[in-house]
Design an enzyme around this catalytic site. Structure first.
Site, mmCIF file in Angstrom:
data_model
loop_
_atom_site.group_PDB
_atom_site.id
_atom_site.type_symbol
_atom_site.label_atom_id
_atom_site.label_comp_id
_atom_site.label_asym_id
_atom_site.label_seq_id
_atom_site.Cartn_x
_atom_site.Cartn_y
_atom_site.Cartn_z
ATOM 1 N N ASP A 108 3.503 -1.885 -12.788
ATOM 2 C CA ASP A 108 4.283 -2.270 -11.539
ATOM 3 C C ASP A 108 5.375 -3.574 -11.979
ATOM 4 O O ASP A 108 6.428 -3.658 -11.666
ATOM 5 C CB ASP A 108 3.640 -2.482 -10.535
ATOM 6 N N GLY A 158 0.740 -1.285 0.162
ATOM 7 C CA GLY A 158 -0.130 0.174 -0.008
ATOM 8 C C GLY A 158 0.854 1.343 0.030
ATOM 9 O O GLY A 158 0.339 2.379 0.273
ATOM 10 N N LEU A 192 4.397 2.366 -4.305
ATOM 11 C CA LEU A 192 5.565 2.137 -5.096
ATOM 12 C C LEU A 192 5.700 0.701 -5.644
ATOM 13 O O LEU A 192 6.614 0.426 -6.298
ATOM 14 C CB LEU A 192 7.007 2.080 -4.148
ATOM 15 N N GLY A 193 4.294 0.187 -5.768
ATOM 16 C CA GLY A 193 4.191 -0.958 -6.686
ATOM 17 C C GLY A 193 4.959 -2.338 -6.018
ATOM 18 O O GLY A 193 5.054 -3.230 -6.479
ATOM 19 N N SER A 194 4.952 -2.218 -4.498
ATOM 20 C CA SER A 194 5.568 -3.340 -3.532
ATOM 21 C C SER A 194 4.937 -4.544 -3.937
ATOM 22 O O SER A 194 5.728 -5.668 -3.966
ATOM 23 C CB SER A 194 5.482 -2.887 -2.078
ATOM 24 N N GLU A 251 -1.032 -12.136 -10.019
ATOM 25 C CA GLU A 251 -1.777 -11.167 -9.219
ATOM 26 C C GLU A 251 -3.159 -10.834 -9.623
ATOM 27 O O GLU A 251 -4.069 -10.825 -8.818
ATOM 28 C CB GLU A 251 -0.862 -10.027 -9.205
#
Length: 352
Positions: A171, A121, A124-126, A159
């Protein structure tokens, strides 16, 4: 289905990492149905924050997943499929897809440890970067014939399709390719990544001007993305026009970046942020607006949220001589602010 002939020995240890990214312009245009109907365009760059994975072949009949940064561990019998149950489901989904598509359905006893420099969240595309990192570790361990586009697309399928998590496509491709990229998104999940050759002095000037600020609040991007999707599906003209503006700013910013026109880059960044806020109400809030205003009063000339919005990381451009003043102003809101540096390398894996 490809079935690998390479079976790593018990005790094989593989490590992998992939960089997180800043979404400079065009964020949201990579989400269906907008990109299917109008073509999306995004400009992004990877930064010196990473997701990490260590994959160890154990041969003990067990599968162990560990999220070291969350202090969470789950253990299962080595089965060909592990049902999602809310506990490290990203890890399970990667394992399930690799076993089904590349190992002929044969289960593997292993230990998979992960961590990230940013919380979920963060903007940064974690989460997507973590999936790419785990996929890259399996690619190295089993010598899978997957190139950059293959790894990114597989991570996207895991995902978005396997787990049904809402989001776009940028991402996974940013983490896999690394560096500055201008990305185009078409119907039927077709993506074209255009790596940009940015002059060294431009990169140095940007790094000297950039401030990365974590608000201290992570957010659920799925809700914001769902609002954007709903606006496009319902034909809400104001939101669709905002998405068109985001795409135009991505194209404009690419040109400014390549030319090294930093003032024009800042103007495009700001225009993109204003358009982003018009695409969905939940993207900004009073606290984000206050932080934004304080940064500008301290000397920043442009800034925006990274990712879907609503929380996580913001970033600002400021004259280098004003950067410390901007950092102090931002930290008065209780978050953390710091310099930020770019990376040119994407996902990688190696044997220990």
């Amino acid at each position: 289905m490809f079935t690998t002939r390479h079976q790593p020995r018990i005790g094989t240890l593989v490590r992998a990492r992939a960089p997180l990214r800043l979404g400079l312009a065009g964020g949201g245009t990579d989400v269906s149905p907008y990109c299917d109907l109008h073509t999306g365009a995004i400009l992004n760059v990877t930064i010196s924050k990473f997701s990490y994975a260590t994959l160890e072949m154990t041969g003990d009949g067990k599968i162990v997943f560990e999220a070291l940064d969350r202090d969470e561990t789950t253990t299962y019998d080595a089965l060909p499929y592990l049902a999602p149950d809310g506990k490290l489901d990203l890890h399970k989904a990667v394992y399930n897809r690799i076993v089904a598509d590349y190992l002929g359905g044969a289960p593997v006893a292993l230990r998979l440890r992960t961590s990230s420099d940013a919380v979920a969240g963060s903007g940064l595309g974690s989460s997507s970067t973590l999936v790419v990192t785990m996929v890259q570790a399996f690619v190295e361990a089993f010598a899978l014939p997957l190139g950059e586009y293959d790894v990114a697309h597989l991570a996207y399928i895991i995902e978005r399709k396997d787990l049904g998590l809402k989001g776009g496509k940028q991402d996974q491709y940013a983490a896999t390719f690394g560096g500055f990229n201008f990305m185009e998104f078409y119907a039927e999940d077709r993506v074209i990544v255009n790596p940009l050759r940015i002059k060294d002095w431009i990169i140095s000037e940007l790094e000297s001007s950039l401030v990365l600020y974590f608000t201290g609040v992570s957010r659920e991007s799925a809700n914001i993305i769902a609002e954007q999707v709903s606006n496009v599906e319902s034909g809400k003209q104001s939101s669709i026009e905002a998405m068109h503006a985001l795409r135009r700013e991505a194209v404009a910013m690419k040109e400014h970046l390549l030319r090294g026109d930093i003032p024009a880059l800042g103007r495009a960044l700001q225009a993109g942020w204003e358009a982003k806020k018009r695409s969905a109400k939940s993207i900004s809030n009073s606290n984000i607006d206050a932080v934004d205003q304080a940064a500008r009063e301290a000397g920043a000339f442009a800034g925006k949220m990274s990712g879907a919005g609503g929380g996580g990381f913001m970033f600002f451009l400021a004259p280098p001589e004003c950067r410390q003043k901007v950092i102090r102003a931002l930290e008065s809101f209780g978050g953390t602010a710091a310099a930020c540096y770019f990376t040119s390398e994407g996902a990688k894996a190696w044997r220990v």
